[in-house]
Enzyme design. Structure first.
Site: not given
Length: 774
Positions: A471, A587, A600
């Site tokens: 990620h 979230y 993000t």
């Protein structure tokens, strides 16, 4: 020693008879070929840099302007600002040649002035985000301001076809919100989670923070926002990802699934060869910048910075912090099969191998029945365990000999391929098969993925495919773009009637090279066992369920005239409340790629409006009209929160950066401690869909991926990923921890199904009431 001698490409010696020169023509040819590819890529990058540097202009316009100035000058016309005459005063002569050169300098001056004017005008225009807040429903009016803005943007960006990175210099910086605005938004976001007493306490802490150290912290952030391309992204990458010491597997890496309704071929080697070929072709599009940048509303470009590290990238472990290493080029992939690692060269004789040639290479690996070396079978577990442990053993035992060479081969590869030795995928008769499918992609056996690589392609023995992605280097939409492109391109290539790749192998491709390891030392074997045990404990604790919902999808949501994302987020709020009996900090990931190097921002779906609607849904005394009114208010509020996050007006990244500065300055803040101690018990994300222009669901309605998922963020929470595909399909990937007594992915999936039906019934009943009133 025989192996060492065979590896020498060139040698010479002096004898009694004179010079004795030995060289391997094949190896030298490979060296020449590699250098040639490298220089070609450098030339292409230089050419693309020039193109991007002058975008939205074009070099041809310079040649045209130069020709016009030459004609005007020799025709006796005055050049604006006397540029040609001024240029002649600094040139050594006034002959015809020097006059032409003076015209070139004048043209270059005028051309660059116009280019920079256009570029900065475009940058200023892209700072405008008002268009996002205007309704795009059929028949909705668009303001004159937005129409004028759109017209100018189209004119400025339509002069020249953009390359992948053409808009990078025109993208605005991420704006820094004021502390006052962030505090106000934060307090509104936590109101439904706190009772009156706790809310007053948090309100007092927020006011104290705003009036004291926040002023100083904000000054440093203002300076950083002026100096850096993005005031968030570098710190986000370092502190959220690279400094994390917990395992990547489950905790950080995410997965993606196949187009499960298609059955292109059941042959593992053929499917693997096709995907390797198409991924390498996608890499070539990135290298040449032939991939078109993604544009919102066909006007607003998204930042393409994250694509740079999609291939040839690895996360290298460190004792205190990891680092991302990206290699400029790689002509091979690595393949894992039954505990063994192979190097597969996919470029030969100056070209990318054809799928049929790669299939022959993969088949050689599948047919190889040699046993793994001592310790090799569980070697990948090192990348699945604690990062500091892996860093220590890497520095001490993988810095020499075969271990160093083989590790470098894996880390430098374009990506890693996992040829699994079991069946998995989707069974129409048993939808629970998706659960096994997701688990295998998320963590496998804990030792059969190289979790440090940017991504692993995983292939089952019956032809299904998926990926596991690290990620740190980028967010899911970039990997999703690659995935969509590959799945759709596969339809064009196709397979023959036997399920093999098309084409014939004219000359044998380079054979796979078995990587050699020296792992028989007790320290290494013990270290592998430690990581393997950590991985086993972690993966055995994962409770993953995948829901394929086919009763309705995007088509019904469109009829309701509600944002599909807001619709699903309200479904999740209702489901969690029914499951846990309370609301929680939620979230949802939103992108900020309309800004340079944006990643993000957090949307907080648990709002005052959504909690009011959820309470109405569980109260039998509330009427249908009231529930519908509250639902529409809640969906509008969610959409506004999503728009704010995309526009750089979010809450959490600003608070995160304030927290980082406070740690650097060693300033303690009770308010910031309060903010970052609250767990995200419901972590959600929508899997991006429809990013590539290749998609034509009308022609191929079954060519849809089931999306992907990730592990739970909190020990007592859920990780939920969802994808809205087609007109009548929804997929939910729900994860939690088996060790937690108050969570159950199966129960949560049941609550999602129940909530989906209840909201559908709500709309149906409301429409019936409306029709009766007419």
């Amino acid at each position: 020693m025989a192996e060492a001698h065979s590896a020498v490409a060139f040698s010479f010696a002096i004898t009694h008879d004179g010079w004795d020169v030995n060289f391997d023509r094949e190896v030298l040819y490979l060296v020449w070929e590699s250098g040639l590819r490298s220089w070609k890529k450098r030339l292409a990058r230089f050419r693309n840099s020039v193109h991007n540097g002058v975008y939205p202009g074009h070099l041809q316009s310079l040649y045209v302007l130069w020709s016009l100035l030459v004609a005007a000058h020799f025709g006796g016309f005055n050049i604006p600002f006397g540029l040609v005459q001024k240029a002649l005063t600094i040139l050594p002569g006034t002959s015809t040649l020097w006059q032409i050169i003076a015209c070139l300098l004048a043209a270059l001056t005028m051309w660059l002035s116009v280019i920079f004017l256009m570029r900065y005008t475009l940058k200023l225009l892209l700072m405008y985000k008002g268009w996002m807040y205007e309704s795009r429903a059929p028949g909705a009016k668009i303001s004159l301001k937005t129409k004028l803005w759109a017209s100018i943007v189209k004119v400025l960006s339509g002069w020249n076809k953009p390359k992948l990175y053409s808009f990078q210099g025109s993208l605005p910086r991420l704006p820094l919100p004021s502390v006052e605005d962030t505090m106000r938004r934060y307090l509104i976001s936590v109101r439904p989670l706190l009772d009156d007493e706790n809310y007053k306490r948090v309100e007092r802490l927020a006011k104290e923070f705003e009036e004291t150290i926040a002023v100083k912290l904000q000054r440093y952030l203002i300076l950083k926002s002026w100096w850096s391309s993005n005031y968030v992204s570098d710190w986000w990458e370092e502190y959220v990802y690279l400094r994390g010491r917990s395992p990547l597997m489950v905790n950080s890496n995410f997965y993606g699934t196949d187009a499960i309704l298609l059955n292109n071929t059941s042959k593992q080697a053929a499917r693997a060869a096709t995907f390797i070929y198409l991924c390498m072709r996608f890499r070539r599009l990135i290298d040449r910048q032939e991939l078109e940048p993604i544009m919102l509303q066909s006007m607003v470009p998204l930042c393409s910075w994250q694509y740079e590290r999609l291939f040839n990238t690895v996360r290298v472990p460190g004792i205190e912090t990891d680092k991302i290493v990206h290699y400029q080029d790689s002509n091979h992939v690595t393949v894992h099969h039954k505990g063994r690692y192979f190097k597969v060269i996919v470029y030969s004789r100056g070209r990318l191998l054809k799928p049929c040639e790669i299939q022959a290479q993969i088949q050689q690996i599948l047919d190889d029945d040699s046993a793994p070396a001592v310790g090799e079978e569980r070697l990948g577990a090192l990348t699945a365990g604690e990062r500091s442990h892996w860093a220590h053993i890497r520095q001490t035992e993988f810095n020499r000999g075969h271990n160093r060479t083989s590790l470098h081969c894996i880390e430098r590869a374009a990506f890693n391929v996992c040829l699994d030795d079991e069946e998995y995928g989707f069974d129409e008769k048993d939808h629970s098969s998706l659960d096994k499918y997701g688990r295998i992609l998320l963590h496998g056996k804990g030792c059969d993925r190289w979790f440090d690589k940017s991504f692993n392609l995983c292939f089952s023995t019956n032809g299904f495919v998926g990926f596991n992605a690290e990620h740190t280097w980028a967010d899911a939409p970039v990997m999703g773009h690659l995935w969509e492109h590959v799945i759709w391109s596969e339809l064009e290539l196709g397979y023959d009637e036997n399920g093999n790749t098309k084409g014939t192998v004219d000359t044998p491709p380079p054979p796979p090279i078995r990587l050699q390891w020296e792992l028989d030392k007790e320290d290494i074997l013990s270290a592998i066992d430690v990581s393997y045990n950590v991985a086993q404990k972690l993966l055995n604790d994962v409770d993953l369920r995948i829901l394929m919902y086919t009763k309705y999808g995007k088509g019904f949501m469109k009829k309701c005239r509600v944002s599909p994302d807001a619709y699903i987020q309200l479904i999740l709020q209702l489901s969690y409340y029914r499951d846990a009996g309370r609301f929680c900090l939620t979230y949802e990931a939103s992108m900020t790629r309309m800004f340079r190097e944006g990643r993000t921002e957090t949307v907080r779906p648990c709002t005052i409006e959504s909690s009011a609607w959820v309470k109405a849904m569980v109260d039998p005394n509330v009427s249908v009209e009231e529930r519908m009114e509250l639902f529409l208010k809640a969906s509008q509020r969610h959409q506004l929160g999503y728009q704010d996050a995309m526009s750089g007006r979010g809450i959490d990244r600003h608070l995160f950066c304030l927290y980082v500065v406070s740690k650097y300055l060693e300033l303690e803040s009770p308010f910031l401690q309060e903010v970052f101690n609250e767990p995200w018990r419901l972590s959600t994300s929508q899997t991006p869909h429809g990013q590539t222009s290749l998609i034509d669901l009308k022609k191929h309605p079954n060519c849809i991926s089931a999306g992907g998922g990730f592990g739970p963020v909190a020990d007592d929470g859920y990780g939920v990923s969802y994808i809205i595909v087609g007109e009548d399909k929804l997929f939910f990937h729900v994860s939690s921890k088996r060790s937690c007594p108050i969570t159950s992915s199966s129960n949560f999936v049941q609550q999602i199904e129940r909530s989906l039906k209840d909201v559908q019934d709500l709309f149906v009943e409301y429409m019936k009431l409306k029709s009766c009133q007419k």
